[in-house]
Design a protein around this motif. Structure first.
Motif, PDB file in Angstrom:
ATOM      1  N   MET A  78      31.562   3.400  26.222  1.00  0.00           N
ATOM      2  CA  MET A  78      31.532   2.956  27.655  1.00  0.00           C
ATOM      3  C   MET A  78      32.704   3.970  28.220  1.00  0.00           C
ATOM      4  N   TYR A 133      23.953  -1.502  27.186  1.00  0.00           N
ATOM      5  CA  TYR A 133      24.619  -2.309  28.212  1.00  0.00           C
ATOM      6  C   TYR A 133      24.618  -3.676  28.384  1.00  0.00           C
ATOM      7  N   VAL A 174      28.183  -0.299  35.609  1.00  0.00           N
ATOM      8  CA  VAL A 174      27.536  -0.806  34.482  1.00  0.00           C
ATOM      9  C   VAL A 174      28.260  -0.782  33.089  1.00  0.00           C
ATOM     10  N   ALA A 175      28.813   0.428  32.841  1.00  0.00           N
ATOM     11  CA  ALA A 175      29.714   0.820  31.856  1.00  0.00           C
ATOM     12  C   ALA A 175      30.706   0.082  31.645  1.00  0.00           C
ATOM     13  N   SER A 185      30.260  -3.464  30.519  1.00  0.00           N
ATOM     14  CA  SER A 185      29.787  -3.528  29.163  1.00  0.00           C
ATOM     15  C   SER A 185      30.980  -3.301  28.289  1.00  0.00           C
ATOM     16  N   LEU A 196      21.490  -0.375  36.513  1.00  0.00           N
ATOM     17  CA  LEU A 196      21.369   0.632  35.799  1.00  0.00           C
ATOM     18  C   LEU A 196      20.163   1.245  36.473  1.00  0.00           C
TER      19      LEU A 196
END
Length: 221
Positions: free
Chosen positions: A71, A152, A55-56, A59, A160
């Motif tokens: 991130m 995000y 997810v990071a 993003s 997430l």
């Protein structure tokens, strides 16, 4: 003196995460007591953390340039945590073998019984301490993910949710391993301290999970 177990078996002779998923599942399905619940919890934690890293990672880029440093920090910390989860999975298996070795120690004299009792206590404390570390590390990753939950990429926000749910499941699973070993620890102060730490981590995880899931469900709509 308590003897340290020599590493042997399918999943402790090499790095745990170098095994295929199929190999790990087959070993967990077998009559062998390891890998057991503590090791499965550690693998679950690694899977949850990996979703947080994904997810990071998704993003960053032009659209999220202002958040790139944050991130990248999250990604780096998660990679470190995953390495720790692998060590914990291995140590959980080692702890069980230490306890079984202590059980097999002779007890035909007062001296041998005392030595056996001491080794059992050392093994029980280690067997409780390992999953407690897993709980702590998993909670910390959940908290790390929570801090950035509002920024995000919303296209992967469901992942997430998967991350925090899986990390919370790892914490709850690890707690069962802690609890069953606490029953073997005679030192009341040590027992009480582990109980308090565990309950605190469980409560923290529940609060963080709810906070993140509120964001996830709001963004999903």
């Amino acid at each position: 003196m308590c003897k340290r177990v020599k590493e042997k078996g399918r999943l402790t002779s090499v790095k745990v995460f170098d095994q295929s998923i199929r190999q790990f599942i087959e070993a967990a399905c077998s009559a062998s007591p390891t890998p057991g619940g503590g090791s499965v919890a550690a693998v679950s934690a690694a899977l949850g953390a990996s979703m947080g890293s994904m997810v990071a990672s998704l993003s960053t880029g032009t659209r999220f340039e202002k958040n790139a440093a944050q991130m990248n920090t999250i990604i780096a910390q998660i990679k470190t945590a995953i390495d720790e989860f692998e060590q914990i999975a291995k140590q959980d298996m080692e702890s069980f073998r230490l306890f079984m070795d202590a059980l097999k120690m002779p007890k035909d004299t007062d001296e041998k019984r005392a030595q056996r009792s001491e080794c059992l206590q050392q093994a029980a404390i280690q067997a409780a301490n390992v999953p407690l570390r897993l709980m702590t590390q998993s909670r910390d990753i959940m908290a790390l993910l929570e801090k950035a939950s509002q920024i995000y990429n919303k296209n992967v926000i469901s992942d997430l949710g998967v991350a925090v749910i899986t990390l919370d499941a790892a914490i709850q699973s690890a707690w069962l391993t802690v609890k069953i070993n606490l029953s073997s620890i005679k030192n009341e102060k040590t027992n009480s301290n582990y109980e308090k730490q565990g309950m605190h981590l469980l409560n923290d995880a529940q609060k963080i999970k709810q906070s993140v899931m509120n964001v996830v469900m709001d963004k999903i709509g």
